[in-house]
Design a protein around this motif. Structure first.
Motif, PDB file in Angstrom:
ATOM      1  N   LEU A 148      67.252  48.976 121.009  1.00  0.00           N
ATOM      2  CA  LEU A 148      67.641  50.245 121.630  1.00  0.00           C
ATOM      3  C   LEU A 148      66.414  50.718 122.960  1.00  0.00           C
ATOM      4  O   LEU A 148      65.327  50.286 122.324  1.00  0.00           O
ATOM      5  CB  LEU A 148      67.596  51.262 120.851  1.00  0.00           C
ATOM      6  N   LEU A 149      67.145  50.758 124.344  1.00  0.00           N
ATOM      7  CA  LEU A 149      65.834  50.519 124.735  1.00  0.00           C
ATOM      8  C   LEU A 149      65.468  52.159 125.722  1.00  0.00           C
ATOM      9  O   LEU A 149      67.121  52.917 125.531  1.00  0.00           O
ATOM     10  CB  LEU A 149      66.079  49.831 126.515  1.00  0.00           C
ATOM     11  N   ILE A 150      65.036  53.475 125.618  1.00  0.00           N
ATOM     12  CA  ILE A 150      65.884  54.701 125.471  1.00  0.00           C
ATOM     13  C   ILE A 150      64.711  54.767 126.866  1.00  0.00           C
ATOM     14  O   ILE A 150      62.967  54.653 127.324  1.00  0.00           O
ATOM     15  CB  ILE A 150      63.983  55.246 124.146  1.00  0.00           C
ATOM     16  N   SER A 151      64.800  55.819 128.260  1.00  0.00           N
ATOM     17  CA  SER A 151      65.065  55.531 129.072  1.00  0.00           C
ATOM     18  C   SER A 151      64.973  56.888 129.957  1.00  0.00           C
ATOM     19  O   SER A 151      66.021  57.863 129.807  1.00  0.00           O
ATOM     20  CB  SER A 151      65.844  54.659 130.045  1.00  0.00           C
ATOM     21  N   THR A 152      64.115  57.397 130.928  1.00  0.00           N
ATOM     22  CA  THR A 152      64.586  58.317 131.909  1.00  0.00           C
ATOM     23  C   THR A 152      65.287  58.158 132.693  1.00  0.00           C
ATOM     24  O   THR A 152      66.049  56.870 132.387  1.00  0.00           O
ATOM     25  CB  THR A 152      63.058  58.847 132.300  1.00  0.00           C
ATOM     26  N   ASP A 153      65.747  58.709 133.368  1.00  0.00           N
ATOM     27  CA  ASP A 153      66.970  58.447 134.840  1.00  0.00           C
ATOM     28  C   ASP A 153      65.950  57.528 135.779  1.00  0.00           C
ATOM     29  O   ASP A 153      67.206  56.803 136.514  1.00  0.00           O
ATOM     30  CB  ASP A 153      67.068  59.449 135.600  1.00  0.00           C
ATOM     31  N   LEU A 193      59.408  57.233 119.425  1.00  0.00           N
ATOM     32  CA  LEU A 193      58.227  57.504 118.364  1.00  0.00           C
ATOM     33  C   LEU A 193      59.152  57.455 116.557  1.00  0.00           C
ATOM     34  O   LEU A 193      58.973  56.722 116.272  1.00  0.00           O
ATOM     35  CB  LEU A 193      57.337  57.868 118.651  1.00  0.00           C
ATOM     36  N   LEU A 194      59.953  58.333 117.255  1.00  0.00           N
ATOM     37  CA  LEU A 194      60.542  58.439 115.813  1.00  0.00           C
ATOM     38  C   LEU A 194      61.684  57.470 115.434  1.00  0.00           C
ATOM     39  O   LEU A 194      61.446  57.103 114.215  1.00  0.00           O
ATOM     40  CB  LEU A 194      61.427  59.847 116.638  1.00  0.00           C
ATOM     41  N   VAL A 195      62.055  57.109 116.390  1.00  0.00           N
ATOM     42  CA  VAL A 195      63.109  55.466 115.682  1.00  0.00           C
ATOM     43  C   VAL A 195      61.914  54.248 115.852  1.00  0.00           C
ATOM     44  O   VAL A 195      62.142  53.793 114.558  1.00  0.00           O
ATOM     45  CB  VAL A 195      63.812  55.343 117.216  1.00  0.00           C
ATOM     46  N   LYS A 196      60.831  54.240 115.862  1.00  0.00           N
ATOM     47  CA  LYS A 196      59.658  53.429 115.685  1.00  0.00           C
ATOM     48  C   LYS A 196      59.294  53.892 114.017  1.00  0.00           C
ATOM     49  O   LYS A 196      59.173  52.428 113.192  1.00  0.00           O
ATOM     50  CB  LYS A 196      58.676  53.396 116.443  1.00  0.00           C
ATOM     51  N   TYR A 252      64.486  60.949 106.874  1.00  0.00           N
ATOM     52  CA  TYR A 252      64.234  62.190 108.825  1.00  0.00           C
ATOM     53  C   TYR A 252      63.608  62.228 108.570  1.00  0.00           C
ATOM     54  O   TYR A 252      61.895  62.975 109.535  1.00  0.00           O
ATOM     55  CB  TYR A 252      66.036  61.881 109.056  1.00  0.00           C
ATOM     56  N   GLU A 253      63.369  63.057 107.308  1.00  0.00           N
ATOM     57  CA  GLU A 253      62.421  64.618 107.094  1.00  0.00           C
ATOM     58  C   GLU A 253      60.840  64.258 107.723  1.00  0.00           C
ATOM     59  O   GLU A 253      60.345  64.408 107.038  1.00  0.00           O
ATOM     60  CB  GLU A 253      62.546  64.797 105.475  1.00  0.00           C
ATOM     61  N   GLU A 254      60.451  62.976 106.366  1.00  0.00           N
ATOM     62  CA  GLU A 254      59.182  62.280 106.073  1.00  0.00           C
ATOM     63  C   GLU A 254      59.158  62.153 107.755  1.00  0.00           C
ATOM     64  O   GLU A 254      57.514  61.898 108.036  1.00  0.00           O
ATOM     65  CB  GLU A 254      59.407  61.183 105.431  1.00  0.00           C
ATOM     66  N   VAL A 255      59.860  61.217 108.521  1.00  0.00           N
ATOM     67  CA  VAL A 255      59.065  60.724 109.850  1.00  0.00           C
ATOM     68  C   VAL A 255      58.936  61.872 111.213  1.00  0.00           C
ATOM     69  O   VAL A 255      57.792  61.630 111.650  1.00  0.00           O
ATOM     70  CB  VAL A 255      60.481  59.644 110.358  1.00  0.00           C
ATOM     71  N   LEU A 256      59.914  62.506 110.591  1.00  0.00           N
ATOM     72  CA  LEU A 256      59.378  64.201 111.354  1.00  0.00           C
ATOM     73  C   LEU A 256      58.130  64.344 110.945  1.00  0.00           C
ATOM     74  O   LEU A 256      57.316  65.237 111.676  1.00  0.00           O
ATOM     75  CB  LEU A 256      60.935  65.181 111.113  1.00  0.00           C
ATOM     76  N   GLU A 290      64.970  48.167 116.690  1.00  0.00           N
ATOM     77  CA  GLU A 290      63.105  47.733 117.858  1.00  0.00           C
ATOM     78  C   GLU A 290      64.119  47.974 119.033  1.00  0.00           C
ATOM     79  O   GLU A 290      65.101  48.406 119.541  1.00  0.00           O
ATOM     80  CB  GLU A 290      64.448  46.123 118.160  1.00  0.00           C
ATOM     81  N   VAL A 291      62.989  48.607 119.330  1.00  0.00           N
ATOM     82  CA  VAL A 291      63.279  49.667 120.011  1.00  0.00           C
ATOM     83  C   VAL A 291      62.195  50.223 121.009  1.00  0.00           C
ATOM     84  O   VAL A 291      60.549  49.175 121.064  1.00  0.00           O
ATOM     85  CB  VAL A 291      62.972  51.356 119.705  1.00  0.00           C
ATOM     86  N   ALA A 292      62.195  50.579 122.774  1.00  0.00           N
ATOM     87  CA  ALA A 292      61.568  50.582 123.981  1.00  0.00           C
ATOM     88  C   ALA A 292      62.012  51.798 124.207  1.00  0.00           C
ATOM     89  O   ALA A 292      62.389  51.666 124.439  1.00  0.00           O
ATOM     90  CB  ALA A 292      61.364  48.817 124.514  1.00  0.00           C
TER      91      ALA A 292
END
Ligand SMILES: Nc1ncnc2c1ncn2[C@@H]1O[C@H](COP(=O)(O)OP(=O)(O)OP(=O)(O)O)[C@@H](O)[C@H]1O
Length: 654
Positions: free
Chosen positions: A546-551, A510-513, A634-638, A519-521
């Motif tokens: 960028l693919l953000i994944s768990t294990d 969510l943050l990167v988006k 970054y502060e705004e996004v937070l 382009e993130v998923a």
């Protein structure tokens, strides 16, 4: 140290110890009595005693006492002289007010001990000797009045049982069984050890053609070693191994991306392609649906045109659909529709228990991929079920010309009927070297192929040759900025990023988006299996940077073109680390892996990776000024992120 103290009753004088005068009086009178008794024994001493008695009878009070003491002193000196003569012992003159005329050896020792007690010293040996000679039996009344029992002396008279001393415990040296300690070595460097297809014996022309058609012109080291070994076990047909014996089980431990999949797919397809009746003869078990899907595709590719049927039972489709693809009933007889089944453990057990048409009685190959994970997580429940299903008598036993019983000790009787052997093939980049764990798999004379030599001390693992590893020290709040820096400024793409939980993966996604520009998923159990499959496809096609994944994507997943892996959260376990970073630098290609490590984690992390045999871990510094310019956004996004998460939580509640 004494175990406990014994307080003895010391007589009346002990009670009046505080009163110095009465104490000395009591002592004196006791001494007099003793002196008298001795004088009676020794005539010479008696004489003296008579004189003394006459003199002393005229005296009284303190003066009397003094003189008596002087007499005692003289007497003492005399007796000492005597003693010296008799036993020729050079002893100093004792100034103890207590004296004996007939000192024997034990008395001498007792005296010596007293002296030592006074000085407060004495070696342990001496004390022990004293104790053994019984010197400690001296009556308390004969001791000087101020001589209190000292702890050290008390302890010397006791034998302390039990080992309470602190001893440095020696590290237990691991001794591995021969097959684990001396594996068949596989070369780690893929690029410089490619073997032409024709140089590997036993591959049939059809499969060689297929390999070439799929862009495989050379074999990787693990394939060149393992394929002939598996083919050799079926040289004499599926029923018996070489020399009529049951074939050996095979274990393979080779780096991530070294081509282990083809190392079992090729020989299994070749071994089964001449079969006449369709029965389940090969079963590949994998820990996740995605992995099962991947291996299923490779089997399909090489089984195509051979007549072999490959079926997947991993829960991607409803149970009934899978059931229909596994077997059918024709003319009241159940018939297998699968030669090779690729399954996840859960769904496999469902079919064994609930699907009557599913039979494993002809199973010849059991392939366990990601074997260490399968051993750890399943507690062998699924394996027991498979073994039971393999050796159960039922549909097949009626039509079969051979008997199939669970193997026991090899005897002439057990070898006489033809037996369909079950051969296990185990594969992993981090195969456990724990013989106890491997023992649970019931391996038969296993043969290990490994790219690392098992040492007797630490467990070493396999790292891909083309992998470069870095760790970046950072604070928790700087991590999101770091990842944006890697994507937006350093232009790393495509990047596979791992977090330690699905919540963390979702939050970062969510943050990167919200930040924008990438382009993130995300890839985790938050997504349905079909959504996950689609996401992987998009990532492979370059639609996602960028693919953000768990294990969930850490093990076995083969995504072509991943040049960079980022461990956003440092992994806790070395095996997790090896599989995560192993998503890059595959098939002999180069790749880079970064791990974001908090200050408190650095030492442990570096030690963990280096101890495992990592050849290239280095520190990478990102200067704070490199992150400048991104901070205000970054502060705004937070702030925005907080709002979005709140909304999501509200939606979930309704
Ligand atoms: N001989 C070969 N020539 C070219 N490419 C190959 C060869 N063998 C395998 N590959 C490719 O190498 C990649 C990695 O193979 P594979 O997935 O079998 O590795 P692995 O050892 O099983 O990795 P992991 O331990 O991560 O599961 C795949 O994309 C595969 O197509």
């Amino acid at each position: 140290m004494a175990l406990f103290m014994i307080n003895r009753y010391l007589g009346e004088e002990e009670e009046s110890k505080s009163n110095g005068e009465s104490r000395s009086k009591a002592l004196l009178s006791k001494l007099q009595e003793r002196a008298k008794a001795r004088e009676q024994q020794s005539p010479a001493a008696k004489k003296e005693s008579d004189v003394q008695d006459t003199k002393t009878s005229e005296q009284s009070g303190v003066g009397k006492t003094k003189r008596k003491l002087e007499q005692q002193d003289k007497e003492k000196k005399r007796s000492k002289k005597k003693r010296k003569e008799s036993i020729r012992e050079k002893d100093d003159v004792d100034d103890t007010p207590v004296e004996h005329t007939d000192l024997g050896t034990s008395d001498q020792l007792r005296k010596k001990k007293k002296k030592k007690d006074k000085k407060g010293s004495g070696t342990r040996e001496e004390q022990q000797h004293t104790a053994s000679t019984g010197a400690v039996d001296e009556p308390e009344s004969q001791k000087p009045a101020d001589a209190q029992p000292e702890q050290s002396n008390t302890s010397s008279s006791f034998h302390i049982l039990g080992g309470f001393e602190n001893k440095a415990v020696q590290k237990v040296q691991r001794v591995l069984p021969k097959w684990l300690a001396e594996p068949d070595m596989i070369k780690r460097d893929i690029k410089s050890n490619l073997i032409p297809l024709v140089d590997v014996p036993g591959i049939c022309p059809l499969l060689r053609k297929k390999l070439e058609a799929n862009g495989i012109r050379t074999f990787f080291p693990v394939q060149a070693e393992v394929i002939p070994a598996v083919l050799e076990s079926v040289n004499s047909g599926l029923l018996i191994g070489r020399g009529g014996y049951r074939p050996r089980d095979i274990c393979v431990s080779a780096p991530t991306g070294s081509g282990k999949t083809l190392a079992f797919v090729i020989p299994v397809v070749q071994a089964l392609m001449t079969r006449v009746v369709c029965e389940v003869r090969a079963l590949a078990v994998l820990p996740t649906k995605e992995l099962a899907q991947q291996v299923y595709k490779v089997f399909c590719t090489y089984a195509e045109g051979t007549g072999l049927k490959v079926v997947m039972a991993a829960g991607q489709k409803p149970f009934a659909v899978e059931q229909a693809t596994l077997s059918e009933i024709r003319g009241g007889v159940s018939r297998s529709l699968a030669d090779i089944v690729v399954a996840t453990p859960g769904r496999l057990v469902d079919h064994i228990n609930k699907n009557e048409g599913f039979s494993l009685q002809h199973l010849r190959f059991l392939i366990i991929d990601e074997a260490d994970r399968m051993i750890d997580s399943m507690q062998q429940a699924w394996l027991n079920q498979v073994t039971k299903a393999v050796y159960k008598s039922g549909r097949a036993s009626g039509v079969s010309i051979f008997r199939r019983v669970e193997p026991g000790p090899i005897t002439v009787a057990s070898l006489s009927p033809p037996q369909m052997p079950l051969q296990k093939l185990l594969f992993s980049a981090t195969l456990t070297q724990n013989p106890e764990k491997l023992q649970q798999l019931g391996l038969h004379q296993p043969r290990l192929f490994s790219s690392t030599h098992s040492s007797s001390s630490e467990e070493k693992f396999n790292f891909p040759q083309g992998l470069t590893e870095y760790y970046v020290c950072c604070t928790l709040s700087k991590k999101p900025l770091l990842i944006l820096h890697f994507l937006l400024r350093l232009k790393f793409s495509p990047v596979l990023c791992f977090t330690n939980s699905r919540e963390a993966a979702h939050r970062l996604f969510l943050l990167v988006k919200l930040y924008g520009g990438v382009e993130v998923a995300e890839f985790s159990s938050r997504l349905s299996p079909s959504e996950r499959q689609k996401t992987l496809k998009n990532f492979e096609q370059g639609k996602i940077q960028l693919l953000i994944s768990t294990d969930a994507a850490a093990r076995g997943i083969d995504i072509k073109g991943v040049k960079c892996v980022i461990n956003y959260d440092a992994p806790q376990y070395i095996r997790t680390y090896i599989h995560r970073v192993g998503r890059t630098a595959r098939a002999g290609k180069a790749g880079v892996a970064f791990t974001f490590v908090l200050g408190v984690q650095v030492e442990k992390f570096v030690k963990m990776v280096q101890d495992a045999g990592s050849p290239s871990l280095q520190k990478q510094t990102v200067k704070p000024e490199s992150l400048r310019g991104m901070e205000s956004r970054y502060e705004e996004v937070l702030n925005e992120l907080g709002r979005v998460i709140k909304e999501e939580n509200t939606e979930k509640r309704f």
